[in-house]
Write a protein that holds these residues in place. Structure first.
Motif: not given
Length: 309
Positions: A213, A219, A222-223, A246, A249
């Protein structure tokens, strides 16, 4: 259903099996609902001797089910089989216990996959009524026969051709937070959208959920992995939205900072892993559908190069 007794088998008493089995075995002790823990080796020996030691929210309990066994003859025909083992063992285990499964047996799958039905049907083309499901929980084995619920609400969603309302009611009364949904595929893909990329990236970069995070670059990767899964889902007529990404995440914030994915833990402990189902499945099926997966591939390459060292 046989006589008045309902026989429910929990297959695999690991993190998930312990979490599901503990409340049921506690609630239905000495009733017409029989709870059977199906496990083998050290886990079976530990639970037969000392019971299942289950920790949740600061409370530690010792629970004895009606039967702990790995012997299909002793177990007999089940009314319900809840399969909580890792994805890679499902085929082999169902094959081992096929004598406990009739055409009427309801099989509930709780693996982190989107193709559980196919996996079951490859082994049992005719037997069992399949209810695919998923569970939102972090629960780990401390040692054989000892399970600790670490986090996550423990919500279970299931779907199938038949609603089997009696069973949902029985499991709810037994302490499980379980909901029947008519479109389980949408939920399976939504969970996969979170589980698969998070498992892959935490394994590749050896980071906890909290560290992930805090790292903007990770991140971003990851997205983009989630976007690759979104493309694959749409080929399966499942619409995953930007909002779903979203939400996925954001789910990371719901776990303790030091949480690790089970894939990552399996790599660390040199155990067999679910990489085939969480990483390879995405890349192979995207390739079949001519979807580019640069982010998934780079993470996969990193996992492979690390496992060689």
């Amino acid at each position: 259903m046989s006589s008045n007794t309902i026989k429910i088998g929990i297959l695999g008493i690991g993190g998930i099996g312990g979490f599901v089995g503990a409340p049921l075995a506690k609630k239905y002790k000495d009733s017409t609902t029989q709870i059977i823990f199906i496990c083998r080796g050290a886990t079976k020996n530990a639970i037969q001797k000392d019971g299942l030691i289950f920790e949740s929210k600061g409370i530690k309990e010792t629970i004895f089910p009606d039967l702990v066994s790995d012997n299909p003859t002793e177990i007999g025909i089940l009314d319900v089989l809840i399969v909580t083992s890792k994805s890679y063992s499902v085929s082999e285990i169902l094959n081992t216990y096929k004598d406990c499964i009739s055409t009427e047996t309801i099989i509930i799958t709780l693996q982190n996959v989107v193709n559980a039905r196919e996996i079951v049907r490859e082994t049992l083309p005719e037997l069992g009524q399949i209810m695919e499901g998923c569970i939102y929980v972090a629960s780990n084995v401390k040692k054989p026969g000892q399970v600790q619920h670490v986090g996550g609400p423990g919500k279970i969603f299931v779907g199938g051709e038949k609603e089997n309302k009696w069973l949902i009611d029985l499991l709810t009364a037994g302490g499980l937070d379980i909901t029947y949904v008519s479109d389980i595929n949408q939920i399976l893909w939504k969970k996969y959208l979170f589980v698969a990329p998070v498992a892959a990236i935490t394994s590749a970069y050896k980071v906890t959920f909290g560290q992930l995070l805090e790292d903007k670059d990770l991140m971003h990767i990851l997205e983009n992995m989630m976007i690759e899964i979104q493309s694959l889902a749409s080929k399966n007529n499942i619409n995953l939205t930007k909002e779903d990404i979203e939400t996925s995440k954001d789910l990371l914030t719901k776990f303790p900072f030091e949480s690790k994915s089970s894939l990552q833990l399996d790599f660390e402990n040199n155990n067999q892993t679910e990489k085939t189902f969480l990483v390879d499945y995405v890349i192979e099926n995207c390739t079949k559908n001519e979807i580019q997966t640069p982010f998934y591939k780079s993470v996969n390459d990193r996992i492979i190069s690390q496992s060689k060292h």
